[in-house]
Design a protein around this motif. Structure first.
Motif, PDB file in Angstrom:
ATOM      1  N   GLU A 190       0.845  -1.203   0.000  1.00  8.58           N
ATOM      2  CA  GLU A 190       0.000   0.000   0.000  1.00  8.58           C
ATOM      3  C   GLU A 190       0.880   1.253   0.000  1.00  8.58           C
ATOM      4  O   GLU A 190       0.644   2.191  -0.770  1.00  8.58           O
ATOM      5  N   ALA A 191       1.910   1.244   0.840  1.00  8.01           N
ATOM      6  CA  ALA A 191       2.795   2.416   0.924  1.00  8.01           C
ATOM      7  C   ALA A 191       3.482   2.673  -0.415  1.00  8.01           C
ATOM      8  O   ALA A 191       3.641   3.821  -0.845  1.00  8.01           O
ATOM      9  N   LEU A 192       3.870   1.592  -1.084  1.00 11.99           N
ATOM     10  CA  LEU A 192       4.558   1.743  -2.377  1.00 11.99           C
ATOM     11  C   LEU A 192       3.620   2.342  -3.428  1.00 11.99           C
ATOM     12  O   LEU A 192       4.000   3.249  -4.178  1.00 11.99           O
ATOM     13  N   VAL A 193       2.381   1.854  -3.471  1.00 14.47           N
ATOM     14  CA  VAL A 193       1.411   2.392  -4.442  1.00 14.47           C
ATOM     15  C   VAL A 193       1.175   3.879  -4.164  1.00 14.47           C
ATOM     16  O   VAL A 193       1.155   4.710  -5.082  1.00 14.47           O
ATOM     17  N   ARG A 194       1.026   4.229  -2.891  1.00 18.15           N
ATOM     18  CA  ARG A 194       0.796   5.641  -2.541  1.00 18.15           C
ATOM     19  C   ARG A 194       2.003   6.507  -2.919  1.00 18.15           C
ATOM     20  O   ARG A 194       1.846   7.603  -3.460  1.00 18.15           O
ATOM     21  N   ARG A 195       3.196   6.004  -2.649  1.00 21.06           N
ATOM     22  CA  ARG A 195       4.416   6.756  -3.008  1.00 21.06           C
ATOM     23  C   ARG A 195       4.503   6.964  -4.515  1.00 21.06           C
ATOM     24  O   ARG A 195       4.841   8.032  -4.997  1.00 21.06           O
ATOM     25  N   GLU A 196       4.199   5.900  -5.263  1.00 22.81           N
ATOM     26  CA  GLU A 196       4.280   5.984  -6.724  1.00 22.81           C
ATOM     27  C   GLU A 196       3.273   6.995  -7.267  1.00 22.81           C
ATOM     28  O   GLU A 196       3.565   7.733  -8.203  1.00 22.81           O
ATOM     29  N   GLY A 197       2.075   7.026  -6.672  1.00 25.13           N
ATOM     30  CA  GLY A 197       1.058   7.975  -7.117  1.00 25.13           C
ATOM     31  C   GLY A 197       1.503   9.409  -6.887  1.00 25.13           C
ATOM     32  O   GLY A 197       1.281  10.290  -7.735  1.00 25.13           O
ATOM     33  N   GLU A 198       2.132   9.638  -5.744  1.00 21.35           N
ATOM     34  CA  GLU A 198       2.601  11.001  -5.430  1.00 21.35           C
ATOM     35  C   GLU A 198       3.809  11.366  -6.301  1.00 21.35           C
ATOM     36  O   GLU A 198       3.931  12.493  -6.758  1.00 21.35           O
ATOM     37  N   ARG A 199       4.672  10.386  -6.549  1.00 24.14           N
ATOM     38  CA  ARG A 199       5.865  10.644  -7.359  1.00 24.14           C
ATOM     39  C   ARG A 199       5.484  11.020  -8.787  1.00 24.14           C
ATOM     40  O   ARG A 199       6.069  11.901  -9.407  1.00 24.14           O
ATOM     41  N   ALA A 200       4.471  10.328  -9.327  1.00 22.47           N
ATOM     42  CA  ALA A 200       4.093  10.546 -10.729  1.00 22.47           C
ATOM     43  C   ALA A 200       3.257  11.812 -10.919  1.00 22.47           C
ATOM     44  O   ALA A 200       3.185  12.335 -12.030  1.00 22.47           O
ATOM     45  N   PHE A 201       2.595  12.287  -9.854  1.00 25.00           N
ATOM     46  CA  PHE A 201       1.703  13.441  -9.960  1.00 25.00           C
ATOM     47  C   PHE A 201       2.396  14.602 -10.672  1.00 25.00           C
ATOM     48  O   PHE A 201       3.560  14.864 -10.372  1.00 25.00           O
ATOM     49  N   PRO A 202       1.807  15.342 -11.592  1.00 26.18           N
ATOM     50  CA  PRO A 202       0.385  15.318 -11.975  1.00 26.18           C
ATOM     51  C   PRO A 202       0.042  14.259 -13.029  1.00 26.18           C
ATOM     52  O   PRO A 202      -1.030  14.316 -13.617  1.00 26.18           O
ATOM     53  N   ASN A 203       0.970  13.332 -13.264  1.00 25.71           N
ATOM     54  CA  ASN A 203       0.692  12.269 -14.240  1.00 25.71           C
ATOM     55  C   ASN A 203       0.198  11.008 -13.535  1.00 25.71           C
ATOM     56  O   ASN A 203       0.244  10.903 -12.317  1.00 25.71           O
ATOM     57  N   GLU A 204      -0.229  10.053 -14.342  1.00 27.08           N
ATOM     58  CA  GLU A 204      -0.705   8.779 -13.801  1.00 27.08           C
ATOM     59  C   GLU A 204       0.468   7.814 -13.659  1.00 27.08           C
ATOM     60  O   GLU A 204       1.328   7.744 -14.534  1.00 27.08           O
ATOM     61  N   CYS A 205       0.458   7.067 -12.560  1.00 28.79           N
ATOM     62  CA  CYS A 205       1.427   5.980 -12.407  1.00 28.79           C
ATOM     63  C   CYS A 205       0.703   4.669 -12.690  1.00 28.79           C
ATOM     64  O   CYS A 205      -0.532   4.627 -12.772  1.00 28.79           O
ATOM     65  N   CYS A 206       1.453   3.596 -12.852  1.00 32.09           N
ATOM     66  CA  CYS A 206       0.829   2.285 -13.079  1.00 32.09           C
ATOM     67  C   CYS A 206       1.797   1.183 -12.673  1.00 32.09           C
ATOM     68  O   CYS A 206       3.003   1.410 -12.560  1.00 32.09           O
ATOM     69  N   GLY A 207       1.254  -0.004 -12.470  1.00 30.88           N
ATOM     70  CA  GLY A 207       2.096  -1.125 -12.106  1.00 30.88           C
ATOM     71  C   GLY A 207       1.289  -2.402 -11.974  1.00 30.88           C
ATOM     72  O   GLY A 207       0.074  -2.418 -12.194  1.00 30.88           O
ATOM     73  N   VAL A 208       1.995  -3.462 -11.619  1.00 28.14           N
ATOM     74  CA  VAL A 208       1.423  -4.808 -11.605  1.00 28.14           C
ATOM     75  C   VAL A 208       1.343  -5.312 -10.163  1.00 28.14           C
ATOM     76  O   VAL A 208       2.236  -5.050  -9.354  1.00 28.14           O
ATOM     77  N   LEU A 209       0.256  -6.022  -9.864  1.00 31.33           N
ATOM     78  CA  LEU A 209       0.033  -6.608  -8.539  1.00 31.33           C
ATOM     79  C   LEU A 209       0.320  -8.106  -8.599  1.00 31.33           C
ATOM     80  O   LEU A 209      -0.275  -8.809  -9.428  1.00 31.33           O
ATOM     81  N   LEU A 210       1.207  -8.577  -7.734  1.00 32.48           N
ATOM     82  CA  LEU A 210       1.569 -10.002  -7.730  1.00 32.48           C
ATOM     83  C   LEU A 210       1.212 -10.646  -6.397  1.00 32.48           C
ATOM     84  O   LEU A 210       1.348 -10.024  -5.344  1.00 32.48           O
ATOM     85  N   GLY A 211       0.814 -11.899  -6.448  1.00 28.08           N
ATOM     86  CA  GLY A 211       0.551 -12.633  -5.211  1.00 28.08           C
ATOM     87  C   GLY A 211      -0.280 -13.862  -5.490  1.00 28.08           C
ATOM     88  O   GLY A 211      -0.604 -14.154  -6.638  1.00 28.08           O
ATOM     89  N   PRO A 212      -0.651 -14.552  -4.439  1.00 27.62           N
ATOM     90  CA  PRO A 212      -1.446 -15.767  -4.634  1.00 27.62           C
ATOM     91  C   PRO A 212      -2.947 -15.480  -4.679  1.00 27.62           C
ATOM     92  O   PRO A 212      -3.416 -14.494  -4.116  1.00 27.62           O
ATOM     93  N   LEU A 213      -3.666 -16.383  -5.334  1.00 26.80           N
ATOM     94  CA  LEU A 213      -5.125 -16.413  -5.221  1.00 26.80           C
ATOM     95  C   LEU A 213      -5.438 -17.119  -3.909  1.00 26.80           C
ATOM     96  O   LEU A 213      -4.777 -18.105  -3.558  1.00 26.80           O
ATOM     97  N   LEU A 214      -6.419 -16.623  -3.175  1.00 23.89           N
ATOM     98  CA  LEU A 214      -6.804 -17.248  -1.913  1.00 23.89           C
ATOM     99  C   LEU A 214      -8.004 -18.157  -2.142  1.00 23.89           C
ATOM    100  O   LEU A 214      -8.619 -18.136  -3.215  1.00 23.89           O
ATOM    101  N   ASP A 215      -8.326 -18.951  -1.144  1.00 24.46           N
ATOM    102  CA  ASP A 215      -9.518 -19.796  -1.244  1.00 24.46           C
ATOM    103  C   ASP A 215     -10.735 -18.919  -1.499  1.00 24.46           C
ATOM    104  O   ASP A 215     -10.802 -17.790  -1.010  1.00 24.46           O
ATOM    105  N   GLY A 216     -11.695 -19.456  -2.214  1.00 24.74           N
ATOM    106  CA  GLY A 216     -12.850 -18.639  -2.567  1.00 24.74           C
ATOM    107  C   GLY A 216     -12.458 -17.685  -3.683  1.00 24.74           C
ATOM    108  O   GLY A 216     -11.807 -18.073  -4.641  1.00 24.74           O
ATOM    109  N   ASP A 217     -12.792 -16.412  -3.496  1.00 23.36           N
ATOM    110  CA  ASP A 217     -12.541 -15.457  -4.559  1.00 23.36           C
ATOM    111  C   ASP A 217     -11.516 -14.404  -4.152  1.00 23.36           C
ATOM    112  O   ASP A 217     -11.415 -13.359  -4.778  1.00 23.36           O
TER     113      ASP A 217
END
Lengths: 141, 92
Positions: free
Chosen positions: A9-36
């Protein structure tokens, strides 16, 4: 439901502030959990590949960058769960443009950035028929 | 036979398999075999007879747009990766 670790979460927030006034973007990695559920364990910031003059309201992840992210995910035994991007001085809600270019399954985390400060963080998933984004429960911890 | 790596978004059409081994001497033949084996994935890969514009295909780490597109030859030990295009942004 999607869980986001405090570090991610902290990294996404930092990236958003760093890129401002432009848009930042990136990829989310991790496991799928049981259910959805999903657990974001790592975030890969990606350079916004849109033309410089368009980046204030658009982002694009270059195919080569996503290919490398897919390979990295496989190496880490993780999944590409979705993507994040920021909305500078706009609400953290998907636009029609977001919907047109989105794919079902993926989680789309959106960070609102107000005057350079990271604000609301939300997550969305596109329905299978691509007609609408549904808000996804986002747990940050 | 070459292996096709499936992105997470399309695995619901391949019984959650992340890699599918297919026959085929070219990228086009291999993807056609994938669509033959898993017909539900076809609508997400093709628009008519053409591959959808938001699907990128890599052989190893090279985009087939820089090779011979769907006519790019593949060997038995090649890995083909399907990669969706990702974009978005605020309205306006």
């Amino acid at each position: 439901m999607i869980r986001l670790s405090a570090e991610c979460e902290a990294l996404v927030r930092r990236e958003g502030e760093r890129a401002f006034p432009n848009e930042c973007c990136g990829v989310l990695l991790g496991p799928l959990l049981d259910g959805d559920g999903r657990q974001v364990e790592a975030v890969l910031p990606i350079e916004n590949n849109r033309e410089a003059e368009e980046q204030y309201h658009r982002f694009r992840i270059e195919a080569e960058d996503l290919m490398r992210a897919e390979k990295e995910a496989r190496k880490q035994n993780r999944e590409v769960l979705g993507f994040y991007h920021s909305h500078p001085d706009h609400p953290a809600r998907p636009s029609e443009y977001d919907r047109e270019f989105a794919l079902p399954f993926y989680s789309y985390i959106i960070l609102g950035v107000e005057g350079g400060r990271a604000a609301e963080l939300t997550s969305w998933r596109l329905t299978e028929d691509r007609s609408v984004f549904n808000k996804e429960e986002l747990l940050c911890r | 036979m070459p292996v096709i790596q499936i992105p997470t978004a399309l695995r619901s059409f391949t019984e959650r398999k992340s890699e599918i081994t297919v026959a085929g001497a070219t990228v086009g033949e291999a993807i056609a075999k994938l669509a033959e084996a898993y017909p539900d994935i076809k609508q997400h890969l093709y628009q008519g007879a053409e591959l959808r514009s938001f699907i990128n295909v890599f052989v190893g780490e090279t985009n087939i747009k820089k090779m011979q597109a769907l006519d790019t030859p593949v060997k038995d030990d090649d890995t083909i990766m399907l990669v969706p295009a990702i974009a978005g942004g605020i309205q306006g």
